[in-house]
Design an enzyme around this catalytic site. Sequence first.
Site, PDB file in Angstrom:
ATOM      1  N   HIS A  57       0.811  -1.217   0.000  1.00  0.00           N
ATOM      2  CA  HIS A  57       0.000   0.000   0.000  1.00  0.00           C
ATOM      3  C   HIS A  57       0.845   1.269   0.000  1.00  0.00           C
ATOM      4  O   HIS A  57       0.325   2.374  -0.229  1.00  0.00           O
ATOM      5  CB  HIS A  57      -0.933   0.010   1.220  1.00  0.00           C
ATOM      6  CG  HIS A  57      -2.299   0.542   0.911  1.00  0.00           C
ATOM      7  ND1 HIS A  57      -2.510   1.596   0.047  1.00  0.00           N
ATOM      8  CD2 HIS A  57      -3.532   0.170   1.339  1.00  0.00           C
ATOM      9  CE1 HIS A  57      -3.801   1.853  -0.031  1.00  0.00           C
ATOM     10  NE2 HIS A  57      -4.443   0.997   0.742  1.00  0.00           N
ATOM     11  N   ASP A  90      -2.383   1.670  -4.730  1.00  0.00           N
ATOM     12  CA  ASP A  90      -3.688   1.834  -4.080  1.00  0.00           C
ATOM     13  C   ASP A  90      -4.668   0.797  -4.632  1.00  0.00           C
ATOM     14  O   ASP A  90      -4.429   0.176  -5.676  1.00  0.00           O
ATOM     15  CB  ASP A  90      -4.223   3.247  -4.324  1.00  0.00           C
ATOM     16  CG  ASP A  90      -3.345   4.307  -3.660  1.00  0.00           C
ATOM     17  OD1 ASP A  90      -2.844   4.043  -2.553  1.00  0.00           O
ATOM     18  OD2 ASP A  90      -3.156   5.373  -4.274  1.00  0.00           O
TER      19      ASP A  90
END
Length: 550
Positions: free
Chosen positions: A523, A527
């Site tokens: 992350h 995304d």
Amino acid sequence: MAEVILMPRLSDTMTEGVIAAWHKKVGDTVKKGDLLAEIETDKATMELESYQNGTLLHIGTAKGGKLQVNDLLAIIGKAGEDISGLINGGSASKPAEAPKQDDSKATTNQPPVTSQPSSASLDVSKMEEVVLMPRLSDTMTEGVIAAWNKNVGDTVKKGEVLADIETDKATMELESYKDGILLYQGAKAGEKILVNDLLCIIGKEGLDVNAIVAAVKGGSGKSESPKAEEVKSETKAEPAKAAVPPQPQQQEVVNEGRIFASPLAKKLAEEKGIDLRYVKGSGDNGRITKSDIDNYKPSAQPAASSEPVKAEAPKVVAAAPAGQVSFDEVPVSQMRKVIAKRLSESLFTAPHFYLTMSIDMDAAVAARTKLNENAKVKISFNDLVLKATAIALKQHPKINSSWLGDKIRINHHINIGVAVAVDEGLLVPVVRFADTLSLSQITTQVKEFAQKAKDKKLQPSDWEGSTFTISNLGMFGIDEFTAIINPPDACILAVGGIAQVPVVKNGAVVPGNVMKVTLSCDHRVVDGATGAAFLQTLKSLLEEPLRMLV
């Protein structure tokens, strides 16, 4: 005092190296850990680091020049130091003559060997008798002695295998580069030795081993017990050697399990189509040499038809008595240590999230059947997934990125790592520039890598430089799973098996072939929406394989 650096043996088949680049010039200051040069071997181009501080006083050859293993590569010392003796004499420089005088004294009056000043004055880096642990890969920091092929007291000839050394990626054979007697072993089988620590000593009888060991260990007095072990081993070595030669030549399978053969013998056997299982080795410990291949009679092979049955007989493992706790403990291999370290760091430092998608594989199943009808190499579903992934990565470069701490590298090239299971753990050879390869080229490369991984023949250049990784457990009947990201990659794709399940098509329930894939994302780089868009592209390519040709 100036230190001589010899051309190291950077792979198990390396005999010479080419200087791809010098990163330091004569006169430059060099610190421990600085990159000295890039050396091109027969398998890869590797970086050579300095293991000491000083000034680079001499280089053995310019960029593009070739040096044999153990030839003079460079000299590092103090600025202005006289190195003419080292250049003219190579490793057998003037400082190395002093130990020989000490050796003669040691042979005449061996008992009084406690002369600390003489041992401290020895410069072991210039002694041909001293063998240090080589750096067999660019990530290697230590090696484990998997097996010694020579015992203390044994005669050693140039080219014979001294030991099998286990690195973080493979087990490699270490050959001797001189003749002599093995006088000392720096560690027992199963023990580890750091790079450039004392591995063994090969020389003539009477060499003062205690003085050399003490000099390597900084003059510590721990060298007496190894000496005692050497004397015992030397006395026992003769009957052991006498027992080796009288081995009858049998026309049967003579090599089971791991086969010991010289690199040249292996190459000749492959060219001549000779199965090394049927070749009797004349070298030490049954090692197969070039002469064994040249003198091999193919008629010996059929007579061994009954032997493979023996080899395939299952081993009976004694069951533990009922109600009794029983277990085995095995030491952690170098490969398993690296897997544990890297994946623990990945899982606990990279914030993983997971995206799963089901893909209709009906069209892919039909396309694969058509492709394999006349194909020279059989294309697998994994090859189709790899090709589709490469095309999808081209359209979604953020997925093809690497986390580098203070920056994110968006890679324009597509190098896909393919996880391969081996007995000791997991290796990830890399299919380079996968987006430019055809399906047949991908198939050939993946099969070659898988075989090399199982044979422990992968080189560092084979497993470095991935930008994305695929792990496929579908062939083991796994429907879906999540994989841990292989750093510094930003993502890894976990591929499950193709299952026949009822699906709805045109308002009717029909049988369909469905495969589930799960994308693990870092992350910090990727995304959710970016990962989802990549999976949608991958899905569309696999559901309509013809789109991969556009």
